[in-house]
Scaffold this active site. Structure first.
Site, PDB file in Angstrom:
ATOM      1  N   CYS A 132       0.868  -1.190   0.000  1.00  0.00           N
ATOM      2  CA  CYS A 132       0.000   0.000   0.000  1.00  0.00           C
ATOM      3  C   CYS A 132       0.895   1.229   0.000  1.00  0.00           C
ATOM      4  CB  CYS A 132      -0.974  -0.023   1.175  1.00  0.00           C
ATOM      5  SG  CYS A 132      -0.192  -0.031   2.799  1.00  0.00           S
ATOM      6  N   ASP A 174      -8.070   3.726   1.127  1.00  0.00           N
ATOM      7  CA  ASP A 174      -7.132   4.185   2.160  1.00  0.00           C
ATOM      8  C   ASP A 174      -7.923   4.656   3.384  1.00  0.00           C
ATOM      9  OD1 ASP A 174      -5.250   5.479   3.679  1.00  0.00           O
ATOM     10  OD2 ASP A 174      -4.389   6.611   2.003  1.00  0.00           O
ATOM     11  N   ASN A 215       2.263   1.525   4.304  1.00  0.00           N
ATOM     12  CA  ASN A 215       2.626   0.254   4.968  1.00  0.00           C
ATOM     13  C   ASN A 215       2.384   0.313   6.475  1.00  0.00           C
ATOM     14  OD1 ASN A 215       5.550  -1.821   5.571  1.00  0.00           O
ATOM     15  ND2 ASN A 215       3.539  -2.522   4.967  1.00  0.00           N
ATOM     16  N   CYS A 219      -1.304   0.722   7.403  1.00  0.00           N
ATOM     17  CA  CYS A 219      -2.737   0.390   7.541  1.00  0.00           C
ATOM     18  C   CYS A 219      -3.112  -0.838   6.732  1.00  0.00           C
ATOM     19  CB  CYS A 219      -3.611   1.580   7.141  1.00  0.00           C
ATOM     20  SG  CYS A 219      -3.420   3.027   8.224  1.00  0.00           S
ATOM     21  N   ARG A 220      -3.286  -0.679   5.413  1.00  0.00           N
ATOM     22  CA  ARG A 220      -3.868  -1.758   4.620  1.00  0.00           C
ATOM     23  C   ARG A 220      -2.950  -2.957   4.427  1.00  0.00           C
ATOM     24  NH1 ARG A 220      -5.231   2.129  -0.241  1.00  0.00           N
ATOM     25  NH2 ARG A 220      -3.309   3.014   0.628  1.00  0.00           N
ATOM     26  N   SER A 221      -1.717  -2.713   3.991  1.00  0.00           N
ATOM     27  CA  SER A 221      -0.876  -3.891   3.658  1.00  0.00           C
ATOM     28  C   SER A 221      -0.435  -4.700   4.881  1.00  0.00           C
ATOM     29  CB  SER A 221       0.301  -3.511   2.748  1.00  0.00           C
ATOM     30  OG  SER A 221       1.169  -2.626   3.381  1.00  0.00           O
TER      31      SER A 221
HETATM   32  P1  4NP Z   1      -1.822   2.764   4.107  1.00  0.00           P
HETATM   33  O1  4NP Z   1      -2.433   4.131   4.713  1.00  0.00           O
HETATM   34  O2  4NP Z   1      -1.297   3.100   2.733  1.00  0.00           O
HETATM   35  O3  4NP Z   1      -2.971   1.837   4.084  1.00  0.00           O
HETATM   36  O4  4NP Z   1      -0.706   2.347   5.064  1.00  0.00           O
HETATM   37  C1  4NP Z   1      -1.681   5.310   4.776  1.00  0.00           C
HETATM   38  C2  4NP Z   1      -0.857   5.514   5.863  1.00  0.00           C
HETATM   39  C3  4NP Z   1      -0.114   6.680   5.951  1.00  0.00           C
HETATM   40  C4  4NP Z   1      -0.222   7.629   4.958  1.00  0.00           C
HETATM   41  C5  4NP Z   1      -1.052   7.403   3.866  1.00  0.00           C
HETATM   42  C6  4NP Z   1      -1.771   6.249   3.783  1.00  0.00           C
HETATM   43  N1  4NP Z   1       0.509   8.829   5.063  1.00  0.00           N
HETATM   44  O5  4NP Z   1       0.343   9.704   4.187  1.00  0.00           O
HETATM   45  O6  4NP Z   1       1.283   9.015   6.007  1.00  0.00           O
END
Ligand code: 4NP
Length: 171
Positions: A20, A138, A23, A25-27
């Protein structure tokens, strides 16, 4: 799940990398869910499961607290430490699974060969059509329901991914 063209999966263990943006939340949630499914089926020896982010904002951190809390309610302890996708991942892993179209286009840009391009299959391809999501949204700027939605989609998609790969490797 419609037909999916998998790359050849010749080696054991099968190595799967969920990707994702952050790294956190989702992945890492997909990694935890997939590992749980594999362990439940007594298949740990045949799988390597990891996750990484296209971005490098949170390297070394545990998953987002909100995701850890929502996952824990479903019996999952998320202990992955954030890392960024690196060029070797394209050779080391057999399947590289982005969460949304932006992650996918970033991966396709980084992918060094047509063989490594073929390893990239979006997560939503494994999610039942009835759930009506063609990407894993997201949750970072969302509330609790955003995290629950991600976990619902990932539980469904990971179960389908597990069975699809299992049917290929047991042929
Ligand atoms: P992820 O979510 O891609 O599912 O881990 C996010 C976590 C952090 C950020 C964006 C998306 N960020 O911009 O810090």
């Amino acid at each position: 799940m419609t037909h999916i063209d998998f790359p050849t999966l010749e080696n054991r263990p099968v190595k799967v990398l969920f990707v994702c943006l952050g790294n956190i939340c989702r992945s890492p949630a997909a990694e935890g869910i997939m590992r749980h499914i594999v362990e439940e089926n007594g298949d740990s020896r045949d799988w390597v499961i990891d996750s990484a982010g296209t971005g490098g904002y949170h390297i070394g951190q545990l998953p987002d607290n909100r995701m850890r809390i929502h996952a824990r309610r479903r019996g999952l302890e998320l202990t992955h430490r954030c890392r960024q996708v690196n060029p070797e991942d394209f050779y080391r892993f057999d399947l590289i699974i982005p969460m949304d179209a932006s992650n996918e286009s970033n991966l396709r840009r980084l992918s060094p060969t047509t063989e490594t391009d073929a390893k990239i299959i979006p997560m939503a391809r494994f999610v039942d059509m009835a759930l009506r999501y063609d990407y894993i949204p997201d949750p970072y700027y969302e509330g609790a329901e955003g995290f629950e939605l991600v976990l619902d989609l990932l539980e469904n998609g990971c179960a389908n991914l597990y069975h699809a790969v299992k049917s290929i490797i047991s042929q």
